[in-house]
Design a protein around this motif. Structure first.
Motif, short mmCIF file in Angstrom:
data_model
loop_
_atom_site.label_atom_id
_atom_site.label_comp_id
_atom_site.label_asym_id
_atom_site.label_seq_id
_atom_site.Cartn_x
_atom_site.Cartn_y
_atom_site.Cartn_z
N THR A 270 27.68 -31.94 11.24
CA THR A 270 28.00 -32.98 12.22
C THR A 270 28.18 -34.32 11.50
O THR A 270 27.36 -34.70 10.66
CB THR A 270 26.88 -33.12 13.26
N ASP A 271 29.26 -35.02 11.83
CA ASP A 271 29.51 -36.37 11.28
C ASP A 271 29.49 -36.39 9.76
O ASP A 271 29.00 -37.35 9.15
CB ASP A 271 28.49 -37.36 11.85
N ASP A 272 30.01 -35.35 9.15
CA ASP A 272 30.14 -35.28 7.69
C ASP A 272 28.79 -35.29 6.98
O ASP A 272 28.72 -35.59 5.78
CB ASP A 272 31.02 -36.42 7.17
N ASP A 273 27.72 -34.96 7.70
CA ASP A 273 26.38 -34.98 7.11
C ASP A 273 26.08 -33.60 6.51
O ASP A 273 25.30 -32.82 7.05
CB ASP A 273 25.36 -35.35 8.19
N ILE A 274 26.67 -33.33 5.36
CA ILE A 274 26.46 -32.04 4.71
C ILE A 274 25.03 -31.91 4.22
O ILE A 274 24.41 -30.84 4.33
CB ILE A 274 27.47 -31.86 3.57
N VAL A 275 24.47 -32.98 3.67
CA VAL A 275 23.09 -32.93 3.19
C VAL A 275 22.15 -32.56 4.33
O VAL A 275 21.28 -31.68 4.20
CB VAL A 275 22.68 -34.27 2.56
N GLY A 276 22.30 -33.21 5.47
CA GLY A 276 21.44 -32.90 6.61
C GLY A 276 21.63 -31.48 7.10
O GLY A 276 20.68 -30.80 7.49
N ALA A 277 22.88 -30.99 7.07
CA ALA A 277 23.17 -29.65 7.56
C ALA A 277 22.48 -28.58 6.71
O ALA A 277 21.84 -27.67 7.24
CB ALA A 277 24.68 -29.41 7.57
N ILE A 278 22.58 -28.70 5.39
CA ILE A 278 22.04 -27.63 4.54
C ILE A 278 20.54 -27.76 4.32
O ILE A 278 19.88 -26.78 3.96
CB ILE A 278 22.78 -27.58 3.18
N GLY B 1 28.54 -43.09 1.11
CA GLY B 1 28.81 -42.43 2.38
C GLY B 1 27.79 -41.37 2.72
O GLY B 1 27.62 -41.02 3.87
N ALA B 2 27.10 -40.85 1.72
CA ALA B 2 26.12 -39.80 2.01
C ALA B 2 24.74 -40.37 2.28
O ALA B 2 23.89 -39.69 2.82
CB ALA B 2 26.03 -38.84 0.82
N SER B 3 24.53 -41.63 1.95
CA SER B 3 23.19 -42.17 2.02
C SER B 3 22.61 -42.24 3.43
O SER B 3 21.46 -41.87 3.64
CB SER B 3 23.17 -43.57 1.39
N PRO B 4 23.37 -42.71 4.45
CA PRO B 4 22.75 -42.83 5.77
C PRO B 4 22.25 -41.51 6.32
O PRO B 4 21.29 -41.48 7.07
CB PRO B 4 23.89 -43.41 6.64
N SER B 5 22.92 -40.40 5.96
CA SER B 5 22.55 -39.12 6.55
C SER B 5 21.57 -38.33 5.69
O SER B 5 21.09 -37.30 6.10
CB SER B 5 23.82 -38.27 6.76
N ALA B 6 21.32 -38.80 4.46
CA ALA B 6 20.44 -38.04 3.58
C ALA B 6 18.99 -38.27 3.98
O ALA B 6 18.54 -39.39 4.13
CB ALA B 6 20.65 -38.48 2.13
N PRO B 7 18.21 -37.20 4.14
CA PRO B 7 16.81 -37.36 4.53
C PRO B 7 16.00 -37.86 3.35
O PRO B 7 16.37 -37.70 2.20
CB PRO B 7 16.40 -35.93 4.91
N SER B 8 14.87 -38.47 3.64
CA SER B 8 13.99 -38.90 2.57
C SER B 8 13.40 -37.67 1.89
O SER B 8 13.39 -36.58 2.43
CB SER B 8 12.85 -39.75 3.13
N ALA B 9 12.91 -37.85 0.65
CA ALA B 9 12.36 -36.73 -0.08
C ALA B 9 11.17 -36.12 0.64
O ALA B 9 11.03 -34.90 0.73
CB ALA B 9 11.95 -37.17 -1.49
N SER B 10 10.31 -36.96 1.21
CA SER B 10 9.14 -36.44 1.90
C SER B 10 9.54 -35.70 3.17
O SER B 10 8.98 -34.65 3.49
CB SER B 10 8.18 -37.59 2.25
N ALA B 11 10.55 -36.23 3.88
CA ALA B 11 10.99 -35.55 5.10
C ALA B 11 11.62 -34.21 4.76
O ALA B 11 11.43 -33.22 5.46
CB ALA B 11 12.00 -36.43 5.85
#
Length: 368
Positions: A235-243, A318-328
């Motif tokens: 969703t919304d090009d958030d590949i990091v969040g998706a995987i 562009g990937a930063s807003p959707s990337a979760p924190s390391a702890s999350a």
């Protein structure tokens, strides 16, 4: 030590979990694969990266001692070579490739079996271009072996390492710039389900991520092991969040000889894979019925605008807003592993602990 011996050791350790047959959630009902074409060119016997274009395919070998094999090969739909692009300098270990929305080819020079590289590389080939540009990157926490590269719709590269049972996810911490080293930032971790899909490497074949791809419309991403492919909704090009947080659909890839590559077809309705070996065939696995994707551009012939194509790399922001924190990401990863964990998985976990004694050999010896 040969791969056969290492695989035998892993099989012995996996015996601790013999009663277990874990299956992936939401397994896709892919039919038996069809061979779309066979690659007969003798330069392509260690294929590690694959992408489908509008008129064929792009492939790369992994690290090779033969100069003629160290190229980016463009194939037509019959798997015949239409052109081959050389690197301006020797790559170390090209393990995957991705295709940008504009037709840019990204080659991931990210393999590191010995974990002794100070930097890794990304090669960027503009549409129709004849000379890839090298961008160097460095991990923030030491060397990693990696074989999966995904490219977001915005052009941000996402690297997934080949860790045991869990892959770390990294994105550039700044805009890529040729001639200098860009720091990578850890953006999370991926834990894939363990299935019962047969493969040549026993349980080890389920634990290592060997390739990745993004659908032409950017709405899905896939990671593969030696045994299965796992597809995620984006969703919304958030590949990091998706995987790192999404629930994957499993597509079995049974008994592929040494499958390290995966791609979507040009219309996004199927997955393509190819293995190491002489005269490898590109296999097609149809996905469950869904929306088709717009086809990517044709890349086999240099475009008229190639000379004017920009050679500047996209910003990684562009990937930063959707990337979760390391702890999350760690919390979510742990939750994914523990949710609904059957008793058999506990036995499997014990086997994995034992297998750690020889996993260094598994990682170092992956070629014949």
């Amino acid at each position: 030590m040969t791969l056969r011996v290492v695989t035998a050791l892993v099989a012995i350790l996996a015996g601790a979990a013999a009663p277990v047959a874990l299956t992936s959630p939401a397994a896709a009902s892919a039919k038996d694969p069809a061979t779309v074409c066979t690659i007969t060119d003798k330069r392509m016997t260690e294929l590690s990266g694959l992408a489908a274009t509008g008129d064929g395919y792009v492939v790369v070998n992994d690290g090779s001692d033969i100069a003629a094999d160290r190229k980016i090969f463009f194939l037509d739909r019959r798997c015949a070579v239409t052109r081959a692009v050389s690197y301006p300098s020797r790559p170390r270990d090209t393990e995957d490739l991705g295709l940008g929305r504009d037709g840019t080819v990204w080659v991931g020079d990210i393999g590191d079996n010995e974990r002794d590289r100070e930097t890794i590389g990304l090669w960027r080939l503009a549409p129709g271009g004849g000379k890839p540009v090298l961008y160097r990157l460095a991990y923030p926490d030491g060397a990693h072996d990696a074989e999966a590269l995904l490219i977001t719709a915005a052009g941000t590269p996402v690297i997934v390492t080949k860790g045991v049972a869990e892959g770390n996810v990294y994105v550039p911490g700044a805009a890529l710039e040729a001639g200098r080293t860009t720091p990578l930032r850890r953006a999370g971790a991926v834990t894939l389900p363990i299935t019962s899909t047969p493969n040549p490497f026993s349980i080890a074949g389920h634990l290592l991520i060997t390739g990745g791809a993004v659908s032409p419309d950017g709405r899905r991403a896939v990671l593969r092991t030696y045994a299965d492919a796992f597809e995620f909704d984006v969703t919304d090009d958030d590949i990091v969040g998706a995987i790192t947080r999404g629930r994957p659909r499993a597509i079995p890839l049974p008994d592929e000889p040494q499958g390290e590559s995966v791609s979507y077809t040009a219309d996004g309705t199927a997955l393509l894979t190819v293995s190491d070996g002489r005269k490898p065939g590109i296999l097609r696995y149809f996905l469950p019925a869904g929306s088709a994707s717009a086809p990517p551009p044709a890349l086999s012939s240099p475009s008229a605008s190639a000379s004017g194509a920009s050679t500047s790399a996209p910003s990684a922001s562009g990937a930063s807003p959707s990337a979760p924190s390391a702890s999350a990401a760690r919390t979510n990863s742990a939750a994914t592993r523990l949710a609904g964990l059957p008793f058999g998985a506990i036995l499997t976990g014990l086997a994995l602990i034992l297998m750690a004694l020889v996993i260094g050999l598994v990682m170092a010896v992956r070629r014949r």
